[in-house]
Write a protein that holds these residues in place. Structure first.
Motif, PDB file in Angstrom:
ATOM      1  N   ARG A  76      13.737  -4.384  -4.890  1.00  0.00           N
ATOM      2  CA  ARG A  76      14.201  -4.607  -6.257  1.00  0.00           C
ATOM      3  C   ARG A  76      13.465  -3.672  -7.214  1.00  0.00           C
ATOM      4  O   ARG A  76      14.070  -3.042  -8.074  1.00  0.00           O
ATOM      5  N   ASP A  77      12.156  -3.570  -7.043  1.00  0.00           N
ATOM      6  CA  ASP A  77      11.355  -2.713  -7.912  1.00  0.00           C
ATOM      7  C   ASP A  77      11.792  -1.256  -7.796  1.00  0.00           C
ATOM      8  O   ASP A  77      11.882  -0.543  -8.796  1.00  0.00           O
ATOM      9  N   ARG A  78      12.070  -0.795  -6.576  1.00  0.00           N
ATOM     10  CA  ARG A  78      12.534   0.586  -6.388  1.00  0.00           C
ATOM     11  C   ARG A  78      13.876   0.815  -7.082  1.00  0.00           C
ATOM     12  O   ARG A  78      14.117   1.869  -7.675  1.00  0.00           O
ATOM     13  N   LYS A  79      14.749  -0.189  -7.022  1.00  0.00           N
ATOM     14  CA  LYS A  79      16.045  -0.064  -7.699  1.00  0.00           C
ATOM     15  C   LYS A  79      15.853   0.018  -9.208  1.00  0.00           C
ATOM     16  O   LYS A  79      16.493   0.842  -9.875  1.00  0.00           O
ATOM     17  N   ILE A  80      14.995  -0.833  -9.731  1.00  0.00           N
ATOM     18  CA  ILE A  80      14.729  -0.809 -11.176  1.00  0.00           C
ATOM     19  C   ILE A  80      14.188   0.550 -11.574  1.00  0.00           C
ATOM     20  O   ILE A  80      14.638   1.161 -12.551  1.00  0.00           O
ATOM     21  N   TYR A  81      13.233   1.067 -10.816  1.00  0.00           N
ATOM     22  CA  TYR A  81      12.632   2.358 -11.146  1.00  0.00           C
ATOM     23  C   TYR A  81      13.665   3.485 -11.053  1.00  0.00           C
ATOM     24  O   TYR A  81      13.699   4.380 -11.897  1.00  0.00           O
ATOM     25  N   LYS A  97      17.286 -10.022 -13.796  1.00  0.00           N
ATOM     26  CA  LYS A  97      16.791 -11.356 -14.165  1.00  0.00           C
ATOM     27  C   LYS A  97      15.267 -11.432 -14.193  1.00  0.00           C
ATOM     28  O   LYS A  97      14.650 -12.296 -13.585  1.00  0.00           O
ATOM     29  N   VAL A  98      14.673 -10.457 -14.867  1.00  0.00           N
ATOM     30  CA  VAL A  98      13.224 -10.440 -15.105  1.00  0.00           C
ATOM     31  C   VAL A  98      13.015 -10.183 -16.598  1.00  0.00           C
ATOM     32  O   VAL A  98      13.945  -9.819 -17.308  1.00  0.00           O
ATOM     33  N   SER A  99      11.784 -10.370 -17.051  1.00  0.00           N
ATOM     34  CA  SER A  99      11.501 -10.115 -18.458  1.00  0.00           C
ATOM     35  C   SER A  99      11.406  -8.612 -18.715  1.00  0.00           C
ATOM     36  O   SER A  99      11.181  -7.822 -17.794  1.00  0.00           O
ATOM     37  N   MET A 100      11.568  -8.244 -19.987  1.00  0.00           N
ATOM     38  CA  MET A 100      11.429  -6.837 -20.345  1.00  0.00           C
ATOM     39  C   MET A 100      10.016  -6.350 -20.057  1.00  0.00           C
ATOM     40  O   MET A 100       9.817  -5.229 -19.579  1.00  0.00           O
ATOM     41  N   GLN A 101       9.033  -7.205 -20.306  1.00  0.00           N
ATOM     42  CA  GLN A 101       7.642  -6.857 -20.020  1.00  0.00           C
ATOM     43  C   GLN A 101       7.458  -6.567 -18.536  1.00  0.00           C
ATOM     44  O   GLN A 101       6.728  -5.666 -18.149  1.00  0.00           O
ATOM     45  N   TRP A 102       8.149  -7.343 -17.707  1.00  0.00           N
ATOM     46  CA  TRP A 102       8.042  -7.138 -16.262  1.00  0.00           C
ATOM     47  C   TRP A 102       8.636  -5.783 -15.878  1.00  0.00           C
ATOM     48  O   TRP A 102       8.111  -5.094 -15.008  1.00  0.00           O
ATOM     49  N   VAL A 103       9.728  -5.384 -16.521  1.00  0.00           N
ATOM     50  CA  VAL A 103      10.322  -4.063 -16.262  1.00  0.00           C
ATOM     51  C   VAL A 103       9.306  -2.979 -16.615  1.00  0.00           C
ATOM     52  O   VAL A 103       9.119  -2.032 -15.848  1.00  0.00           O
ATOM     53  N   VAL A 107       7.900  -0.299 -13.845  1.00  0.00           N
ATOM     54  CA  VAL A 107       8.024   1.151 -14.056  1.00  0.00           C
ATOM     55  C   VAL A 107       6.643   1.806 -14.006  1.00  0.00           C
ATOM     56  O   VAL A 107       6.456   2.838 -13.350  1.00  0.00           O
ATOM     57  N   LYS A 108       5.680   1.183 -14.652  1.00  0.00           N
ATOM     58  CA  LYS A 108       4.312   1.714 -14.656  1.00  0.00           C
ATOM     59  C   LYS A 108       3.742   1.766 -13.231  1.00  0.00           C
ATOM     60  O   LYS A 108       3.179   2.776 -12.811  1.00  0.00           O
ATOM     61  N   LYS A 109       3.909   0.673 -12.487  1.00  0.00           N
ATOM     62  CA  LYS A 109       3.393   0.601 -11.116  1.00  0.00           C
ATOM     63  C   LYS A 109       4.083   1.629 -10.208  1.00  0.00           C
ATOM     64  O   LYS A 109       3.430   2.348  -9.450  1.00  0.00           O
ATOM     65  N   MET A 110       5.412   1.719 -10.308  1.00  0.00           N
ATOM     66  CA  MET A 110       6.152   2.636  -9.448  1.00  0.00           C
ATOM     67  C   MET A 110       5.832   4.095  -9.793  1.00  0.00           C
ATOM     68  O   MET A 110       5.731   4.935  -8.909  1.00  0.00           O
ATOM     69  N   LYS A 112       2.982   5.179 -10.968  1.00  0.00           N
ATOM     70  CA  LYS A 112       1.642   5.417 -10.423  1.00  0.00           C
ATOM     71  C   LYS A 112       1.710   5.649  -8.918  1.00  0.00           C
ATOM     72  O   LYS A 112       1.059   6.563  -8.390  1.00  0.00           O
ATOM     73  N   GLU A 113       2.499   4.840  -8.199  1.00  0.00           N
ATOM     74  CA  GLU A 113       2.650   5.020  -6.756  1.00  0.00           C
ATOM     75  C   GLU A 113       3.252   6.377  -6.429  1.00  0.00           C
ATOM     76  O   GLU A 113       2.838   7.040  -5.482  1.00  0.00           O
ATOM     77  N   GLU A 114       4.227   6.801  -7.220  1.00  0.00           N
ATOM     78  CA  GLU A 114       4.861   8.097  -6.988  1.00  0.00           C
ATOM     79  C   GLU A 114       3.872   9.238  -7.219  1.00  0.00           C
ATOM     80  O   GLU A 114       3.820  10.194  -6.439  1.00  0.00           O
ATOM     81  N   ILE A 115       3.085   9.146  -8.260  1.00  0.00           N
ATOM     82  CA  ILE A 115       2.079  10.180  -8.539  1.00  0.00           C
ATOM     83  C   ILE A 115       1.059  10.230  -7.404  1.00  0.00           C
ATOM     84  O   ILE A 115       0.713  11.312  -6.924  1.00  0.00           O
ATOM     85  N   ASN A 116       0.585   9.074  -6.973  1.00  0.00           N
ATOM     86  CA  ASN A 116      -0.394   9.029  -5.878  1.00  0.00           C
ATOM     87  C   ASN A 116       0.177   9.611  -4.589  1.00  0.00           C
ATOM     88  O   ASN A 116      -0.521  10.273  -3.829  1.00  0.00           O
ATOM     89  N   ARG A 117       1.444   9.365  -4.348  1.00  0.00           N
ATOM     90  CA  ARG A 117       2.081   9.863  -3.134  1.00  0.00           C
ATOM     91  C   ARG A 117       2.215  11.383  -3.167  1.00  0.00           C
ATOM     92  O   ARG A 117       2.082  12.054  -2.148  1.00  0.00           O
ATOM     93  N   ARG A 118       2.442  11.942  -4.341  1.00  0.00           N
ATOM     94  CA  ARG A 118       2.646  13.390  -4.479  1.00  0.00           C
ATOM     95  C   ARG A 118       1.366  14.166  -4.682  1.00  0.00           C
ATOM     96  O   ARG A 118       1.337  15.380  -4.463  1.00  0.00           O
ATOM     97  N   GLN A 119       0.317  13.491  -5.089  1.00  0.00           N
ATOM     98  CA  GLN A 119      -0.912  14.181  -5.457  1.00  0.00           C
ATOM     99  C   GLN A 119      -1.702  14.597  -4.221  1.00  0.00           C
ATOM    100  O   GLN A 119      -1.879  13.834  -3.275  1.00  0.00           O
ATOM    101  N   PHE A 120      -2.227  15.792  -4.254  1.00  0.00           N
ATOM    102  CA  PHE A 120      -3.053  16.329  -3.183  1.00  0.00           C
ATOM    103  C   PHE A 120      -4.441  15.714  -3.253  1.00  0.00           C
ATOM    104  O   PHE A 120      -5.053  15.653  -4.325  1.00  0.00           O
ATOM    105  N   ASP A 121      -4.955  15.270  -2.101  1.00  0.00           N
ATOM    106  CA  ASP A 121      -6.310  14.682  -2.066  1.00  0.00           C
ATOM    107  C   ASP A 121      -7.279  15.751  -1.596  1.00  0.00           C
ATOM    108  O   ASP A 121      -7.210  16.249  -0.474  1.00  0.00           O
TER     109      ASP A 121
END
Length: 124
Positions: A76-81, A97-103, A107-110, A112-121
């Motif tokens: 669900r989160d991936r679809k929202i993002y 059927k979630v709150s706007m704050q939850w959206v 978005v913030k969490k997804m 961050k995950e995308e940046i971490n996945r793409r970022q070189f360590d």
């Protein structure tokens, strides 16, 4: 012989195994190109065989089957993002059927995950 095995299973199997076999049968049938009598018979037999295998492997054990909420929520989160365009928070909140704050949080969490996945360590 095969029909006899199927009838015997359907009459004597515990409700859980019978339900499992039926769900497998329907799943297999949905993947087949046509639902003729032969395919239905094969799907039923596959369901029964898998139910027997599960009974042999785990029979007598107390088993908790999780609802898989983490995976469902993650999807669900991936679809929202994926649908987020920067201006549709309230639309997505209503649709999922979630709150706007939850959206906002999703978005913030997804993001961050995308940046971490793409970022070189540099340290590995």
């Amino acid at each position: 012989m095969l029909n006899e095995q199927i009838d015997n299973f359907q009459q004597k199997a515990p409700e859980l195994l019978s339900d499992l076999a039926k769900r497998i049968e329907l799943g297999v049938l949905s993947k087949m190109s046509s639902a003729n009598d032969e395919n239905q018979q094969q799907a039923r037999q596959i369901g029964i065989e898998i139910a027997h295998d599960i009974a042999n492997a785990w029979g007598g054990e107390v088993i908790y089957i999780p609802r898989n909420l983490i995976l469902l929520l993650s999807e669900r989160d991936r679809k929202i993002y994926a649908e987020f365009n920067g201006r549709n928070h309230s639309e997505l909140a209503r649709k999922y059927k979630v709150s706007m704050q939850w959206v906002y949080q999703i978005v913030k969490k997804m993001r961050k995950e995308e940046i971490n996945r793409r970022q070189f360590d540099m340290f590995t």
